[in-house]
Design an enzyme around this catalytic site. Sequence first.
Site, short mmCIF file in Angstrom:
data_model
loop_
_atom_site.label_atom_id
_atom_site.label_comp_id
_atom_site.label_asym_id
_atom_site.label_seq_id
_atom_site.Cartn_x
_atom_site.Cartn_y
_atom_site.Cartn_z
N GLU A 1 0.97 -1.22 0.11
CA GLU A 1 -0.10 0.28 -0.11
C GLU A 1 0.79 1.21 0.01
OE1 GLU A 1 -3.36 0.43 -0.35
OE2 GLU A 1 -2.57 2.41 -0.60
N LYS B 1 8.04 -1.70 -2.35
CA LYS B 1 7.53 -0.84 -1.26
C LYS B 1 8.65 -0.27 -0.46
CE LYS B 1 4.91 0.83 1.61
NZ LYS B 1 4.08 2.10 1.37
N CYS C 1 6.47 4.89 9.27
CA CYS C 1 6.79 4.09 8.22
C CYS C 1 8.24 4.30 7.70
CB CYS C 1 5.91 3.63 7.25
SG CYS C 1 4.46 2.75 7.67
N1 LIG Z 1 0.25 3.62 8.27
C1 LIG Z 1 0.41 3.87 6.98
O1 LIG Z 1 0.39 5.17 6.57
C2 LIG Z 1 0.90 2.90 6.03
C3 LIG Z 1 1.00 1.66 6.65
N2 LIG Z 1 1.63 0.67 5.97
C4 LIG Z 1 2.08 -0.81 6.64
O2 LIG Z 1 0.54 -1.47 6.65
C5 LIG Z 1 0.72 -2.20 7.99
C6 LIG Z 1 -0.29 -1.83 8.85
O3 LIG Z 1 -0.19 -0.61 9.35
P1 LIG Z 1 -1.07 0.23 10.06
O4 LIG Z 1 -2.59 -0.03 9.37
O5 LIG Z 1 -0.62 1.71 10.22
O6 LIG Z 1 -1.01 -0.46 11.49
P2 LIG Z 1 -2.10 -0.33 12.59
O7 LIG Z 1 -1.18 -0.64 14.21
O8 LIG Z 1 -2.88 0.84 12.63
O9 LIG Z 1 -2.97 -1.49 12.52
C7 LIG Z 1 -2.70 -2.99 12.51
C8 LIG Z 1 -3.88 -3.50 13.21
O10 LIG Z 1 -3.47 -4.98 13.12
C9 LIG Z 1 -4.16 -5.61 14.21
N3 LIG Z 1 -3.83 -7.08 14.18
C10 LIG Z 1 -2.77 -7.59 14.58
N4 LIG Z 1 -2.62 -8.69 14.51
C11 LIG Z 1 -3.73 -9.39 14.02
C12 LIG Z 1 -4.39 -10.48 13.62
N5 LIG Z 1 -3.98 -11.47 13.84
N6 LIG Z 1 -5.73 -10.69 13.40
C13 LIG Z 1 -6.38 -9.24 13.05
N7 LIG Z 1 -5.97 -8.20 13.56
C14 LIG Z 1 -4.60 -8.03 13.87
C15 LIG Z 1 -3.85 -4.76 15.42
O11 LIG Z 1 -4.74 -5.02 16.55
C16 LIG Z 1 -3.98 -3.32 14.65
O12 LIG Z 1 -5.13 -2.95 14.94
C17 LIG Z 1 2.28 -2.16 8.43
O13 LIG Z 1 3.04 -3.12 7.88
C18 LIG Z 1 2.49 -0.79 7.84
O14 LIG Z 1 4.07 -0.73 7.57
C19 LIG Z 1 1.65 0.91 4.54
C20 LIG Z 1 1.40 1.97 3.94
C21 LIG Z 1 0.79 3.01 4.68
O1 LIG Z 2 4.26 3.34 3.87
C1 LIG Z 2 3.73 4.22 4.46
O2 LIG Z 2 3.27 4.26 5.93
C2 LIG Z 2 3.66 5.42 3.95
O3 LIG Z 2 4.66 6.52 4.11
C3 LIG Z 2 4.32 7.84 3.46
O4 LIG Z 2 3.01 8.33 4.18
P1 LIG Z 2 2.96 9.00 5.46
O5 LIG Z 2 4.17 8.71 6.16
O6 LIG Z 2 1.59 8.84 5.80
O7 LIG Z 2 3.21 10.55 5.09
P2 LIG Z 2 4.13 11.67 4.33
O8 LIG Z 2 3.28 12.43 3.54
O9 LIG Z 2 5.00 10.76 3.44
O10 LIG Z 2 5.04 12.29 5.14
C4 LIG Z 2 6.15 11.44 6.04
C5 LIG Z 2 6.70 12.68 6.77
O11 LIG Z 2 7.81 13.37 6.11
C6 LIG Z 2 7.45 14.79 6.12
N1 LIG Z 2 7.68 15.54 4.96
C7 LIG Z 2 7.06 15.01 3.86
C8 LIG Z 2 7.52 15.58 2.53
C9 LIG Z 2 8.36 16.73 2.57
O12 LIG Z 2 8.76 17.24 1.68
N2 LIG Z 2 9.01 17.01 3.92
C10 LIG Z 2 8.67 16.40 4.94
O13 LIG Z 2 9.28 16.82 6.05
C11 LIG Z 2 5.90 14.80 6.62
O14 LIG Z 2 5.94 15.98 7.39
C12 LIG Z 2 5.89 13.73 7.61
O15 LIG Z 2 6.42 13.94 8.65
C13 LIG Z 2 4.53 7.56 2.02
O16 LIG Z 2 4.25 8.98 1.59
C14 LIG Z 2 3.58 6.70 1.60
O17 LIG Z 2 3.60 6.67 0.22
C15 LIG Z 2 3.60 5.54 2.28
O18 LIG Z 2 2.48 4.49 1.71
#
Ligand SMILES: NC(=O)C1=CN([C@@H]2O[C@H](COP(=O)(O)OP(=O)(O)OC[C@H]3O[C@@H](n4cnc5c(N)ncnc54)[C@H](O)[C@@H]3O)[C@@H](O)[C@H]2O)C=CC1
Ligand SMILES: O=C(O)[C@H]1O[C@H](OP(=O)(O)OP(=O)(O)OC[C@H]2O[C@@H](n3ccc(=O)[nH]c3=O)[C@H](O)[C@@H]2O)[C@H](O)[C@@H](O)[C@@H]1O
Length: 462
Positions: free
Chosen positions: A159, A218, A274
Amino acid sequence: MAPKICCLGAGYVGGPTCAVIAYKCPDVQVTICDLNQARIDAWNSDHLPIFEPGLDDVVKAARGRNLFFTTEVDRAINEADLIFVSVNTPTKKSGMGAGFAADLAYVESATRRIAAVATSSKIVIEKSTVPCRTAESMRAILEANSRDGIRFDILSNPEFLAEGTAISDLMKPDRVLIGSLETDEGRKAQATLASVYSNWVPKEKIITMNLWSSELSKLAANAILAQRISSINALSAICEATGADVDEVSYACGLDTRIGPKFLKASVGFGGSCFQKDILNLVYLSESLHLPEVAAYWHQVVIMNEYQKSRFSQRVVKRLFNTITNKKVAVFGFAFKKDTGDTRESAAITLANNFIKEGANICIYDPKVEEPQIAIDLAETGISTAEYQKRVTISKTPYDAANGADAIVICTEWDEFKTLDYEKIYATMNKPACLFDGRLILDTKKLRAIGFQVEVIGKSVV
Ligand SMILES: NC(=O)C1=CN([C@@H]2O[C@H](COP(=O)(O)OP(=O)(O)OC[C@H]3O[C@@H](n4cnc5c(N)ncnc54)[C@H](O)[C@@H]3O)[C@@H](O)[C@H]2O)C=CC1
Ligand SMILES: O=C(O)[C@H]1O[C@H](OP(=O)(O)OP(=O)(O)OC[C@H]2O[C@@H](n3ccc(=O)[nH]c3=O)[C@H](O)[C@@H]2O)[C@H](O)[C@@H](O)[C@@H]1O
């Protein structure tokens, strides 16, 4: 017949991602599960567990129609044809690879659950960000533990949404990656998942590739994005020392179409759950592959980010006559970026901790972060309850936070900070009243005309 979908993990990714699938595909039944009852209750309420612009409307439109939130994981697994694994993959805190490697315990336990309860064949989709070749371990677990005659195909579908813009990112993704084994069954599974996305994503944006490329893409995308921020932040230090202006340098570089303007905004340091985690994961992977130079290269991106936070903290202390003991410092913004209530790895946490350790009394205002979260975050940095009670207050408005303060430190780029009545704020502050813009969002000329002593990341003092 439309496939049924289940998502394990109702967090920042699983919730919005699968809610958008349900919204865009009314004939697909989508069940999002979590082990955390409070989180599921919140998803079923009017107060969703995460703040994300546009998310409420998507959930309201689909919930109860073809979108369901439940803790009944086993039932949801069994009913589904496609299972997203969207659980957390934090950095390991102890054991082998501590501080670098991804903790895959949640992925493994979700995978084992699928194997234990599935009574029909499934397509299992890695949505979590994982180290390269994790799909292989998942397949080994599924195959060793499943019932006879049941087949599992594993796909990688990382994602790329960013918090604060998750819904628009999901509605109009730059690309959707689907990695699979290069076998007939793998390609068939790939096509099944592609058919779900093709309900709203143009075909040319749905990219298929091999599993390992997809997993690595990713980590690579996050590493490259974070590297751009560390690059501009490294340049911001040079700007401060030379009189160059980092906004101008960033603008000039970004006009080169090969570089492009995005992700070149200097800041007090990147945060979020992340970037750091995924780069450290890449560092660990590189080391495990006996590539120390590659590991050191990526590690420097994180080291530079730490340096930026500590450099900015020191600048605040220096400017306040080398001591902030018992001074009041107003911290504007605690989330790691605007338009989210998420504080994970927020630069504000490090800054607040540094200020408290210097003996300052800090007053925090953030429009979306609640006090209990701030208390938890600061406790995790080692601030004791006594210190917290003595040194930290949380304000309901930025005006209250700045009242009687010696300095304001902008940590998050919330839009509302741009339009505050700074004359009113100035009048209530101790003099000289200092303002430190860690996000380059304010009109420094105007602020200086009011009387503020202004210091900005990447700009020297004039
Ligand atoms: N937060 C973000 O913006 C992004 C996160 N990711 C990736 O996506 C993954 C999830 O991240 P978040 O959604 O931020 O984490 P999060 O911590 O918000 O959510 C994960 C959820 O999974 C649940 N969980 C754990 N084990 C489980 C199981 N066996 N069955 C059902 N539920 C279970 C937890 O209770 C928790 O609510 C991570 O690997 C992260 O690196 C990727 C792109 C963007
Ligand atoms: O794997 C993930 O979790 C995600 O991580 C980032 O998304 P996110 O962390 O939600 O937010 P960003 O907009 O990337 O910002 C990350 C950090 O960088 C900072 N940032 C961003 C851009 C910039 O020019 N300068 C800067 O300091 C932001 O303020 C923030 O603290 C990536 O942008 C997503 O594509 C990815 O899916």
